[in-house]
Design an enzyme around this catalytic site. Structure first.
Site, short mmCIF file in Angstrom:
data_model
loop_
_atom_site.label_atom_id
_atom_site.label_comp_id
_atom_site.label_asym_id
_atom_site.label_seq_id
_atom_site.Cartn_x
_atom_site.Cartn_y
_atom_site.Cartn_z
CG HIS A 270 45.49 -17.83 -0.58
ND1 HIS A 270 46.77 -18.18 -0.23
CD2 HIS A 270 45.59 -16.61 -1.18
CE1 HIS A 270 47.61 -17.24 -0.61
NE2 HIS A 270 46.92 -16.27 -1.18
CD GLN B 226 50.09 -7.85 -7.79
OE1 GLN B 226 49.10 -8.05 -8.47
NE2 GLN B 226 50.09 -8.05 -6.48
N GLY C 229 41.33 -10.46 0.98
CA GLY C 229 41.69 -10.51 2.40
C GLY C 229 41.92 -9.11 2.96
CE LYS D 58 48.98 -10.90 4.31
NZ LYS D 58 49.97 -9.97 3.72
CB SER E 69 52.73 -16.33 -0.28
OG SER E 69 51.42 -16.77 -0.56
NE ARG E 70 56.23 -10.68 -1.25
CZ ARG E 70 55.26 -10.12 -1.96
NH1 ARG E 70 54.14 -9.75 -1.39
NH2 ARG E 70 55.40 -9.91 -3.25
O1 PAF Z 1 46.50 -9.90 -3.01
C1 PAF Z 1 46.86 -10.54 -4.01
O2 PAF Z 1 47.06 -11.75 -3.96
C2 PAF Z 1 47.06 -9.82 -5.34
O3 PAF Z 1 47.50 -8.52 -5.13
C3 PAF Z 1 45.83 -9.85 -6.24
C4 PAF Z 1 44.63 -9.16 -5.59
C5 PAF Z 1 45.48 -11.28 -6.57
C6 PAF Z 1 46.10 -9.12 -7.55
O4 PAF Z 1 47.13 -9.73 -8.26
#
Ligand code: PAF
Length: 286
Positions: A37, A61, A149, A151, A188-189
């Site tokens: 990030h 999401q 990103g 990824k 993060s996972r």
């Molecule tokens: O990739 C992410 O971290 C998320 O899917 C995003 C783009 C911040 C949308 O919530």
């Protein structure tokens, strides 16, 4: 670094910069920030005068049974890290700011086709949630550039498509995947992995590298290579989700006529679902 939680405070800050003729970059995140990030922030800083980072764990999401509730919320540490990388503004909207009416009855953004396959098939509604929240964040911040990103390659294409289709006046930039020393894509996972799973996790990027080499050597039976990729993931200890060799620009399954490819892979190790991808150019003499 300024931190704001309301749309009014966000707009006031951005308005002041724009009045002064400054350009603005937005780096949307779910928080729980790590080096990948921060490299998005570094990239954003090279492209705009001001950098806004948003942290919002977007309920839309996450599917039923996914990790929305347990997703690590580490805003204090995130803010400390962002301040070390010269972020101008941290935008921390709550659910009531993003979805003032109940989220289920609000307008959604759908990018059909591209959203329905691969990660979209395994995570129904995921890309609708991503497209909706990214559209809102872009409208709220009104940046000159949005930084994401690579990824999450399918996500990047979904966002590029929605921005093009809705004529949104923003440039979308994709930044190279940042990897651990052994090739594992930062995520993060990865924090969900125990020691054994962490050592197995490198199997994903290694499998993608193996398939990319085969493509470069001229193997064109891509469906057979995809099956081989699934087997390699199983041998590495994964419960594979998918391995696909696609056209890079629209994620249609690649054929022997295509040159710019991307290989996408996803699989589970315990409760962690990991994704990664590799780009490969084939059939064009060097
Ligand atoms: O990739 C992410 O971290 C998320 O899917 C995003 C783009 C911040 C949308 O919530």
């Amino acid at each position: 670094m300024q931190t704001v939680e309301s749309l009014l405070d966000l707009r006031n800050a951005v308005h002041t910069w724009k009045q002064a003729g400054e350009s603005v970059a937005l780096v949307p995140t779910l928080g729980n920030l790590h080096e990948a990030h921060l490299q998005l922030v570094d990239f954003a800083r090279t492209r705009a005068d001001r950098v806004v980072v948003s942290i919002f764990v977007n309920p839309l999401q996450f599917g039923l049974g996914e990790d929305f509730n347990s997703y690590p919320r580490t805003e204090t540490e995130d803010a400390r890290l962002l301040a070390t990388r010269e972020t101008d503004l941290l935008y921390l909207p709550g659910v009531a700011v993003m979805y003032p009416r109940d989220a289920q009855s609000m307008t959604r953004v759908v990018v059909p086709g591209l959203s329905d396959r691969y990660c979209g098939e395994s995570r129904p509604g995921h890309f609708e949630g991503v497209a909706t929240v990214v559209c809102k964040l872009l409208n709220q911040v009104q940046p000159d550039i949005g930084v994401f990103g690579k990824k999450d390659y399918q996500q990047l294409l979904v966002i590029e498509r929605l921005v093009a289709d809705l004529d949104m006046p923003v440039k979308i930039a994709g930044v190279e995947t940042v990897r651990e020393h052994d090739g594992l894509a930062m995520s993060s996972r990865n924090r969900y992995l125990d020691d054994q799973q962490r050592s197995q996790a490198t199997g994903l990027s290694k499998m993608l590298g193996t398939l990319a080499q085969s493509c470069k050597k001229g193997h064109q039976d891509y469906r057979a290579l995809e099956s081989e990729g699934i087997k390699i993931l199983e041998q590495a200890g994964f419960r594979p989700d998918y391995v696909v060799i696609c056209r890079k620009n629209d994620l249609e399954p690649a054929t022997g006529n295509d040159h710019d490819l991307v290989i996408l892979g996803a699989g589970y190790l315990g409760k962690a679902r990991l994704i990664d991808n590799i780009s490969v150019t084939v059939g064009i003499p060097a």
